[in-house]
Design a protein around this motif. Structure first.
Motif, PDB file in Angstrom:
ATOM      1  N   GLY A  90       5.836  13.517  -5.166  1.00  0.00           N
ATOM      2  CA  GLY A  90       7.016  13.349  -4.335  1.00  0.00           C
ATOM      3  C   GLY A  90       6.901  12.217  -3.328  1.00  0.00           C
ATOM      4  O   GLY A  90       5.801  11.776  -2.969  1.00  0.00           O
ATOM      5  N   LYS A  91       8.026  11.765  -2.846  1.00  0.00           N
ATOM      6  CA  LYS A  91       8.092  10.685  -1.860  1.00  0.00           C
ATOM      7  C   LYS A  91       7.229  11.005  -0.645  1.00  0.00           C
ATOM      8  O   LYS A  91       7.258  12.111  -0.118  1.00  0.00           O
ATOM      9  CB  LYS A  91       9.540  10.478  -1.428  1.00  0.00           C
ATOM     10  N   GLY A  92       6.436  10.018  -0.223  1.00  0.00           N
ATOM     11  CA  GLY A  92       5.635  10.170   0.987  1.00  0.00           C
ATOM     12  C   GLY A  92       4.499  11.161   0.877  1.00  0.00           C
ATOM     13  O   GLY A  92       3.928  11.573   1.894  1.00  0.00           O
ATOM     14  N   THR A  93       4.110  11.543  -0.338  1.00  0.00           N
ATOM     15  CA  THR A  93       2.989  12.477  -0.515  1.00  0.00           C
ATOM     16  C   THR A  93       1.664  11.785  -0.206  1.00  0.00           C
ATOM     17  O   THR A  93       1.435  10.656  -0.629  1.00  0.00           O
ATOM     18  CB  THR A  93       2.949  13.005  -1.958  1.00  0.00           C
ATOM     19  N   LEU A  94       0.791  12.472   0.517  1.00  0.00           N
ATOM     20  CA  LEU A  94      -0.561  11.986   0.770  1.00  0.00           C
ATOM     21  C   LEU A  94      -1.516  12.812  -0.094  1.00  0.00           C
ATOM     22  O   LEU A  94      -1.665  14.017   0.113  1.00  0.00           O
ATOM     23  CB  LEU A  94      -0.924  12.111   2.244  1.00  0.00           C
ATOM     24  N   VAL A  95      -2.139  12.153  -1.067  1.00  0.00           N
ATOM     25  CA  VAL A  95      -3.121  12.799  -1.940  1.00  0.00           C
ATOM     26  C   VAL A  95      -4.495  12.401  -1.427  1.00  0.00           C
ATOM     27  O   VAL A  95      -4.882  11.239  -1.488  1.00  0.00           O
ATOM     28  CB  VAL A  95      -2.931  12.367  -3.410  1.00  0.00           C
ATOM     29  N   GLY A  96      -5.233  13.362  -0.905  1.00  0.00           N
ATOM     30  CA  GLY A  96      -6.495  13.072  -0.253  1.00  0.00           C
ATOM     31  C   GLY A  96      -7.603  12.711  -1.220  1.00  0.00           C
ATOM     32  O   GLY A  96      -7.512  12.903  -2.437  1.00  0.00           O
ATOM     33  N   MET A  97      -8.691  12.208  -0.672  1.00  0.00           N
ATOM     34  CA  MET A  97      -9.868  11.820  -1.439  1.00  0.00           C
ATOM     35  C   MET A  97     -10.386  12.990  -2.265  1.00  0.00           C
ATOM     36  O   MET A  97     -10.613  14.085  -1.762  1.00  0.00           O
ATOM     37  CB  MET A  97     -10.953  11.342  -0.472  1.00  0.00           C
ATOM     38  N   GLU A 110       6.598   8.669  -6.665  1.00  0.00           N
ATOM     39  CA  GLU A 110       7.733   8.284  -5.825  1.00  0.00           C
ATOM     40  C   GLU A 110       7.284   7.386  -4.666  1.00  0.00           C
ATOM     41  O   GLU A 110       6.098   7.227  -4.397  1.00  0.00           O
ATOM     42  CB  GLU A 110       8.438   9.528  -5.285  1.00  0.00           C
ATOM     43  N   GLU A 111       8.265   6.820  -3.987  1.00  0.00           N
ATOM     44  CA  GLU A 111       8.023   5.829  -2.930  1.00  0.00           C
ATOM     45  C   GLU A 111       7.099   6.358  -1.837  1.00  0.00           C
ATOM     46  O   GLU A 111       7.110   7.536  -1.502  1.00  0.00           O
ATOM     47  CB  GLU A 111       9.346   5.404  -2.292  1.00  0.00           C
ATOM     48  N   ASN A 112       6.322   5.427  -1.284  1.00  0.00           N
ATOM     49  CA  ASN A 112       5.507   5.647  -0.089  1.00  0.00           C
ATOM     50  C   ASN A 112       4.383   6.667  -0.279  1.00  0.00           C
ATOM     51  O   ASN A 112       3.811   7.153   0.702  1.00  0.00           O
ATOM     52  CB  ASN A 112       6.366   6.051   1.109  1.00  0.00           C
TER      53      ASN A 112
END
Length: 226
Positions: free
Chosen positions: A181-188, A163-165
């Motif tokens: 999901g939108k705006g999810t931050l998946v870390g290193m 999803e976006e962002n």
């Protein structure tokens, strides 16, 4: 040869200029930047024009634009400037490296920056204003929606929806048939095996420096809400 204007005078802008110069049918004619941030009138030998004046000097009927902006503010800064360029009437070009592995059915939107060594399988769809840094694998039938930033060595398996962002750190891995999901931050280094809620943060390998300068690796597989 289409003539384009690049937004910014950052390292990303200089990279974009290099790639367009050496691996594209486009000609870069100028750079543009918000007026309050202009400190020099020239960048890489080309003029730097205030963004609020750009359409008067380089009208959108004759020129196109490329906005290589980073993931700051979870890609919302890049989204905002892209939308402002569209409001001015500019068509935004995409750059896809000739050294990326793609297929003729690849569906890519505007203002995408796709670097070398990306492997993009058949039936992938990529929306507008996305960045795919070098060395990623994008599995078949995956859809990447607008304003997404994927760093390097990320594996997104088949039939995923991004999803976006969303943002993906280096070496993140996404299981097949997963929705991010939108705006999810998946870390290193994170491994995602289930759908993620909007605006969540998923932490992967975490490094900490001890006093003896050795590195303590603590693998974490939980999320915290953003």
């Amino acid at each position: 040869m289409e003539k384009i204007i690049i937004f910014g005078v950052s390292q990303l802008a200089s990279l974009a200029h290099f790639y367009f110069e050496h691996d594209s049918p486009h000609e870069v004619v100028a750079f543009t930047l918000d007026k309050e941030y202009i400190t020099e009138n020239e960048f890489r030998g080309l003029p730097v024009i205030a963004f609020d004046e750009i359409e008067g000097l380089y009208p959108p009927s004759q020129y196109k634009m490329f906005l290589p902006i980073s993931f700051k503010q979870m890609n919302f800064l890049r989204k905002r400037k892209y939308e402002q360029a569209k409001q001015k009437g500019y068509q935004c070009v995409s750059y896809i490296s000739s050294k990326a592995t793609t297929w003729p059915d690849l569906d890519v939107g505007e203002n995408c920056f796709i670097f070398e060594d990306n492997t993009i399988q058949p039936f992938v769809k990529i929306g507008n204003n996305c960045v795919l840094w070098s060395g990623n694998h994008i599995g078949h039938h995956t859809e990447i929606r607008d304003h997404v930033f994927i760093t390097s060595q990320v594996v997104i398996s088949g039939c995923c929806i991004i999803e976006e962002n969303a943002f993906f750190g280096v070496n993140a891995t996404i299981r097949d048939e997963t929705t991010i999901g939108k705006g999810t931050l998946v870390g290193m280094g994170a491994n995602i095996t289930k759908d993620t809620p909007e605006y969540s943060i998923w932490i992967g390998a975490k490094s900490a420096m001890r006093e003896d300068k050795s590195i303590d690796i603590d693998s974490i597989s939980h999320k915290t809400k953003g």
